[in-house]
Design a protein around this motif. Structure first.
Motif, PDB file in Angstrom:
ATOM      1  N   PHE A 177       0.751  -1.186   0.042  1.00  0.00           N
ATOM      2  CA  PHE A 177       0.044  -0.162   0.058  1.00  0.00           C
ATOM      3  C   PHE A 177       0.818   1.290   0.134  1.00  0.00           C
ATOM      4  N   GLY A 178       2.199   1.300   0.246  1.00  0.00           N
ATOM      5  CA  GLY A 178       3.045   2.368  -0.108  1.00  0.00           C
ATOM      6  C   GLY A 178       2.692   3.425  -1.074  1.00  0.00           C
ATOM      7  N   ALA A 179       2.591   4.556  -0.585  1.00  0.00           N
ATOM      8  CA  ALA A 179       2.271   5.857  -1.691  1.00  0.00           C
ATOM      9  C   ALA A 179       3.049   6.835  -1.802  1.00  0.00           C
ATOM     10  N   ASP A 180       2.894   7.457  -2.849  1.00  0.00           N
ATOM     11  CA  ASP A 180       3.755   8.829  -2.907  1.00  0.00           C
ATOM     12  C   ASP A 180       2.545   9.976  -2.705  1.00  0.00           C
ATOM     13  N   GLY A 181       2.602  10.533  -1.444  1.00  0.00           N
ATOM     14  CA  GLY A 181       1.455  11.275  -1.213  1.00  0.00           C
ATOM     15  C   GLY A 181       1.650  12.744  -1.515  1.00  0.00           C
ATOM     16  N   ASN A 182       3.036  13.062  -1.315  1.00  0.00           N
ATOM     17  CA  ASN A 182       3.597  14.144  -1.546  1.00  0.00           C
ATOM     18  C   ASN A 182       4.130  14.627  -3.287  1.00  0.00           C
ATOM     19  N   GLY A 183       4.104  13.555  -4.012  1.00  0.00           N
ATOM     20  CA  GLY A 183       4.399  13.703  -5.566  1.00  0.00           C
ATOM     21  C   GLY A 183       5.967  14.118  -5.529  1.00  0.00           C
ATOM     22  N   ASP A 184       6.651  13.678  -4.690  1.00  0.00           N
ATOM     23  CA  ASP A 184       8.087  13.787  -4.995  1.00  0.00           C
ATOM     24  C   ASP A 184       8.820  12.689  -5.844  1.00  0.00           C
ATOM     25  N   GLY A 185       8.179  11.604  -6.016  1.00  0.00           N
ATOM     26  CA  GLY A 185       8.611  10.534  -6.553  1.00  0.00           C
ATOM     27  C   GLY A 185       9.009   9.386  -5.704  1.00  0.00           C
ATOM     28  N   VAL A 186       8.984   9.362  -4.386  1.00  0.00           N
ATOM     29  CA  VAL A 186       9.211   8.435  -3.271  1.00  0.00           C
ATOM     30  C   VAL A 186       8.119   8.212  -2.737  1.00  0.00           C
ATOM     31  N   ALA A 187       8.023   6.939  -2.182  1.00  0.00           N
ATOM     32  CA  ALA A 187       7.119   6.454  -1.457  1.00  0.00           C
ATOM     33  C   ALA A 187       7.743   6.208   0.106  1.00  0.00           C
ATOM     34  N   ASP A 188       7.675   7.258   1.134  1.00  0.00           N
ATOM     35  CA  ASP A 188       8.428   7.032   2.279  1.00  0.00           C
ATOM     36  C   ASP A 188       7.557   6.851   3.689  1.00  0.00           C
ATOM     37  N   PRO A 189       7.678   5.774   4.312  1.00  0.00           N
ATOM     38  CA  PRO A 189       6.757   5.796   5.364  1.00  0.00           C
ATOM     39  C   PRO A 189       6.901   6.498   6.510  1.00  0.00           C
ATOM     40  N   GLN A 190       7.805   7.278   6.479  1.00  0.00           N
ATOM     41  CA  GLN A 190       8.327   8.236   7.384  1.00  0.00           C
ATOM     42  C   GLN A 190       7.787   9.556   7.101  1.00  0.00           C
ATOM     43  N   GLN A 191       7.200   9.755   5.961  1.00  0.00           N
ATOM     44  CA  GLN A 191       6.811  11.083   5.261  1.00  0.00           C
ATOM     45  C   GLN A 191       5.273  10.897   5.663  1.00  0.00           C
ATOM     46  N   ILE A 192       4.751  11.952   6.367  1.00  0.00           N
ATOM     47  CA  ILE A 192       3.083  11.993   6.515  1.00  0.00           C
ATOM     48  C   ILE A 192       2.221  12.053   5.432  1.00  0.00           C
ATOM     49  N   ASP A 193       2.504  12.644   4.489  1.00  0.00           N
ATOM     50  CA  ASP A 193       1.885  12.675   3.334  1.00  0.00           C
ATOM     51  C   ASP A 193       1.681  11.388   2.571  1.00  0.00           C
ATOM     52  N   ASP A 194       2.840  10.549   2.579  1.00  0.00           N
ATOM     53  CA  ASP A 194       2.909   9.410   1.994  1.00  0.00           C
ATOM     54  C   ASP A 194       2.159   8.254   2.812  1.00  0.00           C
ATOM     55  N   ALA A 195       2.417   8.431   4.084  1.00  0.00           N
ATOM     56  CA  ALA A 195       1.801   7.423   5.114  1.00  0.00           C
ATOM     57  C   ALA A 195       0.615   7.630   4.965  1.00  0.00           C
ATOM     58  N   ALA A 196       0.018   8.949   5.346  1.00  0.00           N
ATOM     59  CA  ALA A 196      -1.456   9.100   5.380  1.00  0.00           C
ATOM     60  C   ALA A 196      -2.247   8.568   4.142  1.00  0.00           C
ATOM     61  N   ARG A 197      -1.786   8.683   2.989  1.00  0.00           N
ATOM     62  CA  ARG A 197      -2.264   8.211   1.466  1.00  0.00           C
ATOM     63  C   ARG A 197      -2.181   6.770   1.727  1.00  0.00           C
ATOM     64  N   ALA A 198      -1.045   6.147   2.029  1.00  0.00           N
ATOM     65  CA  ALA A 198      -1.087   4.602   2.241  1.00  0.00           C
ATOM     66  C   ALA A 198      -2.224   4.269   3.215  1.00  0.00           C
ATOM     67  N   ALA A 199      -2.369   4.812   4.251  1.00  0.00           N
ATOM     68  CA  ALA A 199      -3.366   4.486   5.346  1.00  0.00           C
ATOM     69  C   ALA A 199      -4.764   4.552   4.690  1.00  0.00           C
TER      70      ALA A 199
END
Length: 247
Positions: A177-199
């Motif tokens: 489910f990992g996601a790139d919520g902030n559009g920087d090309g990286v899916a990082d579970p320590q980044q809140i936009d990515d983590a919230a989008r994956a959740a």
């Protein structure tokens, strides 16, 4: 380089009490916030719907909105922006799920106090610093045994998996489910936009309707199959919905 690990005394205590357990899901923090917000499990039965409020408008100004909501909820503005953006993206992707930012915020509160567990905090880019990495899932008391699935890439542990980031994803779950919520090309579970989008995607998987009692509980219990955990998230989500009802 292995990231710093944040495991608060609160988290260790909760694990000992048996509230934090992992069963094919994620490691749970929960309990009292370091900000002293007095959150306690709601006394509700399973499948009880939680208040969610009106859906966010597609044209909402997230900076203005998050600033106003932060004053009413004490949730950090940076985290609120991530939760709101995830609601908008998930409603566009799966409108029948009817996911609200309040549920994401409830999970964020219980899992990591919105990225503020122990010494951690969100930086301006929404990255948790130091990284939040849970205890090893080694089969000890009240913890499931989950052997390493990612070669330690996300959690620095090549023997056992550990939950990571502000929304506490297991590496195996992040792989799905990992996601790139902030559009920087990286899916990082320590980044809140990515983590919230994956959740958001995780909660809505399988065609759930999180605005219904059954769908909400089924989704939240994928994080942790403890009813006490779901009641904590319920209490937090209900609090945030009530605090912002007039906005």
């Amino acid at each position: 380089m292995r990231p710093l690990t944040i495991i608060s005394g609160l988290l260790a205590a909760v694990v000992l009490l048996g509230i934090a357990v992992v069963i094919a899901g994620n490691l749970v923090g929960g309990g009292e916030s370091r900000r002293g917000d007095g959150l306690a499990p709601a006394r509700v039965d399973r499948d009880t719907p939680v208040a969610q409020g009106a859906p966010l408008a597609e044209t909402v100004d997230l900076a203005t909105w998050s600033s106003a909501v932060a004053e009413r909820t004490t949730v950090p503005t940076r985290a609120l922006q991530a939760y709101a953006a995830a609601e908008l993206a998930q409603r566009a992707a799966t409108p029948d799920c009817r996911l609200s930012w309040t549920t994401l915020a409830g999970i964020g509160r219980v899992e990591s106090d919105h990225g503020r567990l122990g010494r951690a905090d969100l930086d301006v880019d929404g990255v948790v610093r130091p990284s939040i990495i849970g205890i090893p899932l080694d089969g000890s008391a009240d913890v499931a045994e989950i052997l390493d699935t990612d070669g330690g890439r996300l959690d620095g542990d090549t023997t056992y998996d550990r939950a990571v980031g502000p929304m506490q994803f297991l590496p195996s779950t992040w792989a799905r489910f990992g996601a790139d919520g902030n559009g920087d090309g990286v899916a990082d579970p320590q980044q809140i936009d990515d983590a919230a989008r994956a959740a958001a995607a995780y909660l809505c998987a399988g065609g759930r309707d999180t605005a219904s009692g059954e769908g909400w509980w089924d989704g939240v219990l994928t994080y942790n199959r403890s009813v006490n955990y779901a009641r904590l998230v319920w209490a937090a989500a209900d609090r945030y919905a009530g605090a912002t009802a007039a906005l």
